[in-house]
Design an enzyme around this catalytic site. Structure first.
Site, PDB file in Angstrom:
ATOM      1  N   ILE A   1       0.854  -1.185   0.000  1.00 25.14           N
ATOM      2  CA  ILE A   1       0.000   0.000   0.000  1.00 25.14           C
ATOM      3  C   ILE A   1       0.894   1.240   0.000  1.00 25.14           C
ATOM      4  O   ILE A   1       1.920   1.278   0.684  1.00 25.14           O
ATOM      5  CB  ILE A   1      -0.924   0.025   1.246  1.00 25.14           C
ATOM      6  CG1 ILE A   1      -1.885  -1.164   1.224  1.00 25.14           C
ATOM      7  CG2 ILE A   1      -1.701   1.346   1.328  1.00 25.14           C
ATOM      8  CD1 ILE A   1      -2.941  -1.119   0.127  1.00 25.14           C
TER       9      ILE A   1
ATOM     10  N   GLU B   1       4.975 -15.000   1.209  1.00 25.28           N
ATOM     11  CA  GLU B   1       6.219 -14.957   1.963  1.00 25.28           C
ATOM     12  C   GLU B   1       6.386 -13.599   2.610  1.00 25.28           C
ATOM     13  O   GLU B   1       5.888 -12.595   2.098  1.00 25.28           O
ATOM     14  CB  GLU B   1       7.415 -15.245   1.047  1.00 25.28           C
ATOM     15  CG  GLU B   1       7.387 -16.645   0.447  1.00 25.28           C
ATOM     16  CD  GLU B   1       8.570 -16.927  -0.453  1.00 25.28           C
ATOM     17  OE1 GLU B   1       9.432 -16.027  -0.610  1.00 25.28           O
ATOM     18  OE2 GLU B   1       8.647 -18.035  -1.004  1.00 25.28           O
TER      19      GLU B   1
ATOM     20  N   ASN C   1       9.689  -7.772   8.987  1.00 25.42           N
ATOM     21  CA  ASN C   1       8.468  -7.037   8.674  1.00 25.42           C
ATOM     22  C   ASN C   1       7.334  -7.536   9.561  1.00 25.42           C
ATOM     23  O   ASN C   1       6.454  -8.291   9.141  1.00 25.42           O
ATOM     24  CB  ASN C   1       8.116  -7.211   7.198  1.00 25.42           C
ATOM     25  CG  ASN C   1       7.062  -6.216   6.729  1.00 25.42           C
ATOM     26  OD1 ASN C   1       6.353  -5.615   7.538  1.00 25.42           O
ATOM     27  ND2 ASN C   1       6.942  -6.055   5.424  1.00 25.42           N
TER      28      ASN C   1
ATOM     29  N   TYR D   1      -0.734 -11.082   7.720  1.00 26.12           N
ATOM     30  CA  TYR D   1      -0.952 -12.350   7.029  1.00 26.12           C
ATOM     31  C   TYR D   1      -1.524 -13.408   7.976  1.00 26.12           C
ATOM     32  O   TYR D   1      -2.434 -14.157   7.587  1.00 26.12           O
ATOM     33  CB  TYR D   1       0.349 -12.851   6.403  1.00 26.12           C
ATOM     34  CG  TYR D   1       0.968 -11.887   5.415  1.00 26.12           C
ATOM     35  CD1 TYR D   1       0.223 -10.873   4.819  1.00 26.12           C
ATOM     36  CD2 TYR D   1       2.321 -11.974   5.070  1.00 26.12           C
ATOM     37  CE1 TYR D   1       0.787  -9.982   3.919  1.00 26.12           C
ATOM     38  CE2 TYR D   1       2.888 -11.089   4.166  1.00 26.12           C
ATOM     39  CZ  TYR D   1       2.121 -10.093   3.606  1.00 26.12           C
ATOM     40  OH  TYR D   1       2.685  -9.212   2.724  1.00 26.12           O
TER      41      TYR D   1
END
Length: 287
Positions: free
Chosen positions: A224, A256, A261, A268
């Site tokens: 984004i 992945e 991060n 996720y």
């Protein structure tokens, strides 16, 4: 005999997957080598190096080169053919190839639990730089939780969106113009990829890609625009992609994420993905 290829036939892919399966069972590994050459920044680069004995594929190296800066290297050698110098020979060929294109660094990709893989990498004096988690979509029990009130509208990108996508890729991933253009161009040319764009109030705010192989969909390049982050648009974008894939009857979906991060990893997991395995990445300069 060593074969050097830039494109893969169905027969070659079958040979590779057979070697991969034997090695995975022997070493108790979970991941699959990414064989989509359409994402490489230059289609002429030879990215697959195959070593045969008596017409049998016994060892190979595969390179993933989405940008001109570095090449990610994955490799397998059948257990009974290890420690014969095959990996070293193939690596030498691979390095000579990428030097022709002024690629200065290689990244060795190795599953965390691969003892023989780490032993081979140790001989290269490469430095571990990060770990990446490989996740698979598991939340089959619930419907996709994106309803009509979603602010994000998902579309499959077209060639007319090229320049907008390049600018967005530069914003999100800090890509160079030529690298972003090459990757997006290749996504439009490939018949096994879909490039998505996300709009909010008719403004382009995000993007994501999906690659297909053997009824499995791999999501990548999801992001984004920085000015629109922190508003929940990333979650909406991912869930809408999942909804679109499920509508096409695809439920074997992977993604992945870099271990550093933490926000993406949390996203996720919250969208129904579970960690299947992890890969360590080791960097080495070759120029």
């Amino acid at each position: 005999m060593i074969k050097k290829l830039s494109e893969l036939s169905e027969e070659i892919i079958k040979e590779i997957r057979e070697v991969e399966l034997i090695c995975k069972n022997h070493d108790m590994l979970n991941g699959n080598i990414f064989l989509d050459t359409s994402i490489n920044f230059n289609p002429e680069i030879k990215t697959l190096f195959l070593l045969y004995e008596d017409s049998r594929l016994v060892s190979f190296i595969s390179m993933f080169i989405p940008t001109s800066e570095e090449a990610e290297i994955s490799a397998y050698t059948l257990p009974e053919y290890r420690r014969r110098g095959y990996f070293k020979s193939l690596l030498g060929e691979a390095i000579e190839e990428i030097k022709k294109y002024n690629i200065s660094e290689i990244i060795f990709v190795c599953e965390t639990q691969s003892i023989d893989g780490k032993e081979a990498i140790a001989t290269q004096n490469a430095e571990i730089v990060f770990t990446e988690y490989f996740l698979r979509y598991k939340d089959y029990s619930n419907d996709i939780r994106i309803l009509n009130e979603s602010q994000v509208k998902l579309y499959r990108a077209e060639q007319k969106n090229l320049e907008e996508l390049i600018s967005l890729s530069q914003e999100i991933f800090n890509d160079e113009y030529d690298d972003a253009k090459s990757m997006i161009d290749r996504s439009f040319e490939a018949n096994n990829r879909v490039q998505y764009i996300a709009l909010v109030d008719e403004k382009l705010v995000g993007m994501g890609s999906v690659s297909f192989e053997n009824e499995e969909a791999s999501i990548f390049g999801l992001g984004i625009s920085p000015q629109y982050q922190g508003k929940g648009f990333g979650r909406e974008l991912l869930m809408l992609i999942l909804k679109d894939l499920k509508k096409e009857g695809i439920e074997n979906i992977t993604i992945e994420v870099d271990s550093s991060n933490k926000n993406a990893f949390k996203l996720y997991r919250g969208c129904g993905f579970e960690v299947e395995t992890s890969f360590d990445y080791y960097r080495k300069s070759v120029i």
